[in-house]
Design an enzyme around this catalytic site. Structure first.
Site, PDB file in Angstrom:
ATOM      1  N   TYR A 157      26.510 -10.697 -10.767  1.00 20.94           N
ATOM      2  CA  TYR A 157      26.442 -10.350 -12.903  1.00 20.94           C
ATOM      3  C   TYR A 157      27.015  -9.207 -13.264  1.00 20.94           C
ATOM      4  CZ  TYR A 157      23.527 -10.039 -16.743  1.00 20.94           C
ATOM      5  OH  TYR A 157      23.424  -9.965 -18.104  1.00 20.94           O
ATOM      6  N   ASP A 252      33.100  -2.601 -11.250  1.00 23.04           N
ATOM      7  CA  ASP A 252      31.431  -2.483 -11.473  1.00 23.04           C
ATOM      8  C   ASP A 252      30.113  -1.560 -10.550  1.00 23.04           C
ATOM      9  OD1 ASP A 252      29.405  -2.922 -12.617  1.00 23.04           O
ATOM     10  OD2 ASP A 252      29.418  -4.835 -13.230  1.00 23.04           O
ATOM     11  N   LYS A 280      23.411   3.382 -16.095  1.00 28.71           N
ATOM     12  CA  LYS A 280      22.425   4.117 -16.493  1.00 28.71           C
ATOM     13  C   LYS A 280      22.048   5.637 -15.537  1.00 28.71           C
ATOM     14  CE  LYS A 280      20.053   0.803 -16.919  1.00 28.71           C
ATOM     15  NZ  LYS A 280      20.994  -0.437 -17.479  1.00 28.71           N
TER      16      LYS A 280
END
Length: 448
Positions: A157, A252, A280
């Protein structure tokens, strides 16, 4: 124990909790009552949590129940909730302004900190979300190579941009969605998929599309099908295949960045991708992400090049200050040793609980993230993860929640340990898991 007496505030809730009332109220204005699908608890049943506050390793819901939190804002809060130094930095910055829409010294300082940690990242661009970062990395990869195809891995994802919602993991897997309406078939056709940990399949795809693939994007440690570490040599093979064909390799690291190791999985595995994406954690859990890599590639982006990407909140000063308060703590000697020691002790406790209860399952761990798969065979890819007994996972989730332990509400997500989790917290979690697994085993029909 019923869902109305969850946590350690035994008997404190009424027959109709405030959380239930708020969730029903929210459904009148928010789609499904939530702003991100997994929060709806569709995969595990029961009323979703509605959180009032958090500190350290703990959450309190709107009914006053306390939970040990192993979601940690999906891994971003590696220091735990409301770390005093991070809170102080945000509060100080808020008095100086919350958004400038222009460059500030904070962006440069945090950018320098990240680049020093990552030999592969010569230039970077801050954005506001992981989806924005991965989408932008793919765009610049296509612009740089002048190719259209991308290759991702089944169960990987990379955010909800159109190109990634093909055989995706995370919430897509949780809800059993194979793709998404609204994604044009012509665009979906440009996304190629291979099984994670299968370098031979990648080789075959590159042979079939030689000279046409712009980039391979991969989670160096898969964490959105549940945790699946890379097989020995897999990442090295991806590096060789992409270099040989002239495609780019994109890591990623929205989850693994600054969590697997200082810098990320690329430092841990000693592999330099062409582009990297971070989430984040680089901003202390605030809404921020970044993508970056080789100078020649990144200078394709406006204002230096023709690949356009922009954002009003990119480099937001609140997030920059939170990141500058967070990253130096992660660079401290022994930080990851202490964090990973706790995670591995938790993993061994969960494995022991499964063995003693007789409930079938396998546990995967990478650093401080782990997943307990309720499956009879070890999991190395998405096909293996999908064999998990999701009903069994839901039962375990709710048993743990009733004991005041909050796990990710999906079989296909990672559990995260933070620096705020103490040894006592780990002991308490292991004890709760043993009780939960024994309760599940007692409720299961005897095998024939």
């Amino acid at each position: 124990m019923s869902s109305d007496t969850r946590g350690n505030k035994s008997g404190a809730s009424s027959a109709r909790s405030r959380a239930t009332e708020l969730f029903e109220r929210g459904r009148n204005i928010l789609v499904g009552g939530v702003n991100s699908p997994v929060r709806a608890f569709r995969a595990v049943g029961g009323p979703p949590l509605v959180i009032d506050r958090a500190r350290g390793s703990r959450l309190w819901d709107v009914d006053g129940r306390e939970y040990l939190d192993y979601v940690c804002s999906w891994g971003a809060l590696i220091l735990g909730h409301a770390h005093p130094d991070v809170v102080a930095a945000i509060a100080d910055q808020a008095q100086r302004g919350t958004s400038y829409g222009m460059t500030s010294p904070l962006e440069i300082e945090l950018g320098e900190t990240i680049v020093r940690a990552l030999p592969s990242m010569e230039r970077l661009r801050f954005v506001s979300s992981g989806t924005e970062a991965t989408m932008s990395a793919i765009r610049v990869a296509r612009g740089f190579t002048k190719r259209d195809y991308i290759l991702k891995f089944e169960g990987g994802y990379h955010g909800h941009a159109d190109s990634f919602l093909v055989e995706a993991g995370s919430g897509v897997a949780t809800l059993g969605i194979s793709g998404s309406p609204g994604v044009p078939s012509a665009l979906a056709a440009l996304t190629l998929n291979a099984p994670y940990n299968d370098a031979e399949a990648v080789e075959r795809i590159f042979q079939q599309h030689a000279g046409k693939i712009a980039a391979v994007i991969v989670e160096p440690v898969a964490a959105n099908m549940g945790v699946a570490p890379p097989a020995q040599g897999f990442l090295e093979d991806l590096r060789k295949i992409t270099q040989r064909d002239g495609a780019l390799l994109i890591f990623d690291e929205v989850i693994t960045g600054f969590r697997i190791a200082y810098g990320g999985a690329q430092n841990f595995f000693h592999i330099q991708p062409d582009l990297s994406v971070f989430g984040k954690i680089i901003g202390g859990g605030l809404p921020v992400a970044a993508y970056g890599g080789r100078r020649a590639i990144m200078e394709m982006i406006a204002p230096l090049g023709p690949v356009y990407q922009a954002g009003t909140l990119s480099g937001n000063p609140l997030a920059m200050r939170a990141g500058l308060a967070t990253l130096p703590k992660l660079a401290a000697v022994g930080f990851y040793d202490a964090l990973n020691r706790k995670a591995h002790r938790l993993a061994e406790g969960l494995r022991s609980g499964m063995k003693d209860s007789g409930v079938p399952g396998h546990l995967n761990i990478a650093g401080s993230l782990l997943t307990l798969f309720f499956t009879a065979e070890p999991v190395k890819d998405y096909a293996g993860a999908k064999k998990s007994d999701t009903a069994l996972f839901a039962a375990f989730f709710n048993q743990m929640l009733d004991r005041g332990i909050f796990l990710p509400p999906s079989q296909f997500e990672a559990l995260f340990v933070s620096a705020a989790h103490s040894d006592e917290h780990i002991d308490r979690t292991i004890a709760a898991a043993r009780e939960s697994l024994q309760a599940i085993a007692s409720a299961r029909p005897p095998s024939k």
